[in-house]
Design an enzyme around this catalytic site. Structure first.
Site, PDB file in Angstrom:
ATOM      1  N   PHE A  42       0.857  -1.182   0.000  1.00  0.00           N
ATOM      2  CA  PHE A  42       0.000   0.000   0.000  1.00  0.00           C
ATOM      3  C   PHE A  42       0.892   1.231   0.000  1.00  0.00           C
ATOM      4  O   PHE A  42       1.661   1.446   0.926  1.00  0.00           O
ATOM      5  CB  PHE A  42      -0.944   0.059   1.203  1.00  0.00           C
ATOM      6  CG  PHE A  42      -1.854   1.261   1.120  1.00  0.00           C
ATOM      7  CD1 PHE A  42      -3.023   1.214   0.386  1.00  0.00           C
ATOM      8  CD2 PHE A  42      -1.498   2.467   1.715  1.00  0.00           C
ATOM      9  CE1 PHE A  42      -3.838   2.333   0.258  1.00  0.00           C
ATOM     10  CE2 PHE A  42      -2.307   3.590   1.586  1.00  0.00           C
ATOM     11  CZ  PHE A  42      -3.481   3.516   0.859  1.00  0.00           C
ATOM     12  N   ASP A  76       9.225   3.023   2.085  1.00  0.00           N
ATOM     13  CA  ASP A  76       8.025   3.809   2.368  1.00  0.00           C
ATOM     14  C   ASP A  76       7.744   3.682   3.866  1.00  0.00           C
ATOM     15  O   ASP A  76       7.211   2.679   4.330  1.00  0.00           O
ATOM     16  CB  ASP A  76       6.841   3.293   1.536  1.00  0.00           C
ATOM     17  CG  ASP A  76       5.562   4.102   1.804  1.00  0.00           C
ATOM     18  OD1 ASP A  76       5.555   4.920   2.753  1.00  0.00           O
ATOM     19  OD2 ASP A  76       4.577   3.907   1.069  1.00  0.00           O
ATOM     20  N   LYS A  93       2.062  11.101   7.326  1.00  0.00           N
ATOM     21  CA  LYS A  93       1.252  10.824   8.526  1.00  0.00           C
ATOM     22  C   LYS A  93       1.738  11.567   9.774  1.00  0.00           C
ATOM     23  O   LYS A  93       1.469  12.748   9.906  1.00  0.00           O
ATOM     24  CB  LYS A  93       1.142   9.310   8.716  1.00  0.00           C
ATOM     25  CG  LYS A  93       0.336   8.678   7.561  1.00  0.00           C
ATOM     26  CD  LYS A  93      -0.202   7.294   7.837  1.00  0.00           C
ATOM     27  CE  LYS A  93      -1.251   6.912   6.800  1.00  0.00           C
ATOM     28  NZ  LYS A  93      -0.837   5.901   5.851  1.00  0.00           N
TER      29      LYS A  93
HETATM   30  C1  LIG Z   1      -1.037   5.957   4.357  1.00  0.00           C
HETATM   31  C2  LIG Z   1       0.084   5.480   3.524  1.00  0.00           C
HETATM   32  C3  LIG Z   1       0.419   6.118   2.314  1.00  0.00           C
HETATM   33  C4  LIG Z   1      -0.433   7.214   1.713  1.00  0.00           C
HETATM   34  O1  LIG Z   1      -0.561   8.335   2.507  1.00  0.00           O
HETATM   35  P1  LIG Z   1      -1.752   9.391   2.194  1.00  0.00           P
HETATM   36  O2  LIG Z   1      -1.404  10.542   3.096  1.00  0.00           O
HETATM   37  O3  LIG Z   1      -3.024   8.720   2.549  1.00  0.00           O
HETATM   38  O4  LIG Z   1      -1.656   9.732   0.767  1.00  0.00           O
HETATM   39  C5  LIG Z   1       1.534   5.692   1.634  1.00  0.00           C
HETATM   40  N1  LIG Z   1       2.279   4.677   2.090  1.00  0.00           N
HETATM   41  C6  LIG Z   1       1.980   4.031   3.241  1.00  0.00           C
HETATM   42  C7  LIG Z   1       2.860   2.916   3.699  1.00  0.00           C
HETATM   43  C8  LIG Z   1       0.868   4.389   3.976  1.00  0.00           C
HETATM   44  O5  LIG Z   1       0.553   3.728   5.076  1.00  0.00           O
END
Ligand SMILES: *Cc1c(COP(=O)(O)O)cnc(C)c1O
Length: 399
Positions: free
Chosen positions: A140, A225, A254
């Site tokens: 994700f 990520d 986040k």
């Molecule tokens: C939440 C998340 C994203 C995307 O972040 P948004 O602020 O919702 O665009 C990307 N990578 C990971 C691992 C995430 O948990």
């Protein structure tokens, strides 16, 4: 207005791209939130880890107010007095040479993809338009059209094609598959140190270190990520540190703003991030003084309040407590720091009903992927509050 009326309005006027729990919140403080009818709940999701510093942290609220009244947005057409300080502080904290600010996590990942491609063409010598990026099954990384192009979850993709080419997908946790997938056109391997949305999936021990070595051997960039796993969630500043690994490009988001405001960033060395020239990339709100000021304070809160160590310590405590639950519905418990997935057996009838039962007990958490209950409270939680939560979680799972 009552909760029911808000829900009816939302269902009428707002797109149905989520299936939230039917709780209508209006106030939050630390780990606690209150709904429009005055009912109190403990937040055990923390906005998917964006609220590591807790709701309405007084230091963040103060900075937010002060900076909003001073200067909120300049665009990058002009400079502002907050961006340079955030850049310096974030780089000093993480040990990277440069950063690039964006807003959402998906934008950070998009930035990393563009950066890796640019590096591939200008440094590695990949022929134009041939760059490949390797990604993992179950990943994700956000919801943009390019990012969903390499999602493996049909729900994320169906009806949204055509997709962006240039991505290859391999099984998560399989280092041999990574090495086998690399070609002369491979520019990067994009990976979550722990897969959050997939259900808090931990790769085998040594996986990231192997991936690092393979990327080095083949002149491929490692993109980690850490949008969800970073900034203390796993008990380290960055989750890759558990294996002593440093990504060449790191995505943060986040908790970077403590949930106050969308702030994301990409970190890398000067060799890599220096490849962006004026005009090649940008964002109207990226690097705005309001976001930068609040991110600076959010990082200070994380460090000065010892939230990273707290996540490690209380995470071990929570893990032990969850493992002690004697329930026929629990198939597997996994996690790191204050980030735990409880995978339920097929007989459990899905995690949603347990999330709804916990809501009635005053605890808010969310299922992920149908049969995993995700626990990720704000890192400011106390041991007593964890005990309070565990009592309810155990009760609901034993029913
Ligand atoms: C939440 C998340 C994203 C995307 O972040 P948004 O602020 O919702 O665009 C990307 N990578 C990971 C691992 C995430 O948990």
């Amino acid at each position: 207005m009552r909760a029911k009326e808000y829900i009816a309005l939302e269902d009428q006027y707002n797109a149905h791209n989520y299936k939230p729990l039917d709780v209508v919140l209006e106030r939050g403080e630390g780990v606690w939130v209150w709904d429009v009818e005055g009912q109190r709940y403990m937040d055990f999701l923390a906005a998917y880890s964006a609220l590591n510093q807790g709701h309405a942290h007084p230091r963040l609220v103060r900075v937010m107010r002060e900076q909003a009244g001073k200067l909120a947005l300049t665009s990058r057409a002009f400079r502002n007095d907050q961006l340079p300080l955030l850049a310096q502080e974030l780089c000093e904290l993480t040990g990277y040479e440069m950063m690039l600010p964006m807003n959402t996590g998906a934008e950070a990942v998009e930035t990393a993809i563009k950066l890796a491609r640019k590096w591939g063409y200008s440094v590695k010598g990949v022929p134009d338009n041939r760059a490949e990026i390797i990604t993992c099954q179950g990943n994700f990384h956000g919801r943009t059209t390019t990012i969903i192009s390499f999602a493996s979850e049909p729900e994320y993709k169906q009806g949204f094609g055509p997709f962006t080419p240039g991505f290859v997908t391999i099984p998560y946790g399989d280092a041999a598959a990574l090495e086998a997938a690399i070609t002369e056109h491979t520019v990067a391997f994009l990976v979550e140190p722990i897969q959050g949305e997939a259900g808090i999936v931990l790769p085998p021990a040594g996986y990231l270190a192997s991936a690092r070595a393979i990327c080095d051997r083949h002149h491929v960039l490692l993109i980690t990520d850490e949008v969800q796993s970073g900034l203390g969630r796993t008990g380290k500043l960055l989750a890759a540190e558990h294996e002593g690994v440093r990504g060449d490009i790191v995505c943060l988001g986040k908790a970077l703003s403590g949930g106050m405001y969308p702030v994301s960033a990409v970190l890398a060395s000067r060799d890599i991030l220096g490849l962006f020239q004026p005009g090649t990339h940008g964002s109207t709100f990226g690097g705005n003084p309001l976001g930068c000021a609040v991110a600076r304070e959010a990082l200070r809160v994380l460090v000065e309040e010892g939230l990273i160590e707290r996540s490690a310590e209380l995470g071990a405590y929570l893990m032990q407590a969850v493992q002690q639950i004697d329930s026929p519905y629990i198939q597997q418990v996994r996690g790191r720091g204050l980030w735990i997935g409880i995978e339920l057996t097929p007989e459990a009838g899905g995690a949603r009903r347990f999330a709804e039962a916990l809501q009635r007990e005053g605890l808010l958490c969310k299922e992920t992927h149908k049969n995993v209950l995700r626990l990720s409270p704000p890192l400011v939680i106390t041991r007593e509050e964890l005990d309070w939560a565990m009592e309810r979680i155990a009760r609901v799972l034993q029913r």
